[in-house]
Design a protein around this motif. Structure first.
Motif, short mmCIF file in Angstrom:
data_model
loop_
_atom_site.label_atom_id
_atom_site.label_comp_id
_atom_site.label_asym_id
_atom_site.label_seq_id
_atom_site.Cartn_x
_atom_site.Cartn_y
_atom_site.Cartn_z
N ASP A 148 55.38 5.04 29.78
CA ASP A 148 56.31 4.85 31.03
C ASP A 148 57.86 5.07 30.78
O ASP A 148 58.46 5.43 31.68
CB ASP A 148 56.07 3.58 31.46
CG ASP A 148 54.81 3.32 32.33
OD1 ASP A 148 54.26 4.30 32.68
OD2 ASP A 148 54.11 2.18 32.39
N THR A 195 57.29 10.17 34.94
CA THR A 195 57.17 9.63 33.53
C THR A 195 55.68 10.04 32.92
O THR A 195 54.69 10.25 33.86
CB THR A 195 57.09 8.11 33.54
OG1 THR A 195 56.03 7.52 34.23
CG2 THR A 195 58.36 7.61 34.24
N LEU A 241 60.16 10.51 29.86
CA LEU A 241 60.20 11.42 31.26
C LEU A 241 59.81 12.57 30.74
O LEU A 241 59.99 13.11 29.76
CB LEU A 241 61.87 11.32 31.79
CG LEU A 241 62.38 10.07 31.92
CD1 LEU A 241 63.95 10.22 32.29
CD2 LEU A 241 61.56 9.69 33.49
#
Length: 154
Positions: free
Chosen positions: A123, A74, A126
């Protein structure tokens, strides 16, 4: 909020490795394509390797690859790992804080919440979302495209 050059270069390196995930890439080709000096790049690659984001292979046939799949990295994790030693403001710098307002400050908790919200947003992103299906990025980070672009780094 301002990110360090180290974080910016870290993301470029990871995106380059992701865009060229089918092979080992070299430090010099990343420097060329990502417009950064090999000195800065060497430090960033070393740190990303220590953190497990990259796998480095030394030697004549050496190079760099992602340390784990793009779907498991992430952006928030990378930013936290690379920026962790840089306090957002002086009052967050343990041992170096000279602000006389720290015990009465109501701004500090707001900054802490805003910083956490920033990281929480990242977060949810990706590395694979930045690379996969991004045809424009793939054109920029194709080895042939990098070689034809004039170098701007020092």
């Amino acid at each position: 909020m301002r990110l360090t050059k180290r974080t910016n270069i870290s993301m470029r390196v990871l995106m380059y490795c992701g865009a060229n995930n089918d092979r080992l890439v070299t430090k010099s080709e990343i420097a060329e394509c990502c417009n950064t000096s090999e000195n800065h790049l060497a430090q960033v690659i070393n740190r990303l390797g220590q953190l497990g984001f990259l796998h480095t292979q030394r030697g004549r046939n050496g190079g760099i690859t992602l340390g784990r799949p793009m779907e498991e990295i992430t952006v928030g994790e990378v930013f936290r790992a690379v920026e962790s030693s840089v306090p957002i403001t002086e009052c967050f710098a343990e041992g170096e804080n000279t602000c006389p307002l720290v015990d009465a400050c109501k701004l500090r908790p707001a900054i802490a919440r805003a910083t956490e919200a920033f990281y929480q947003e990242l977060d949810g992103m990706l590395l694979s979302e930045l690379v996969c299906g991004n045809d424009s990025l793939m054109q920029i980070m194709a080895p042939a495209a990098c070689m034809s672009r004039p170098a701007l780094h020092a």
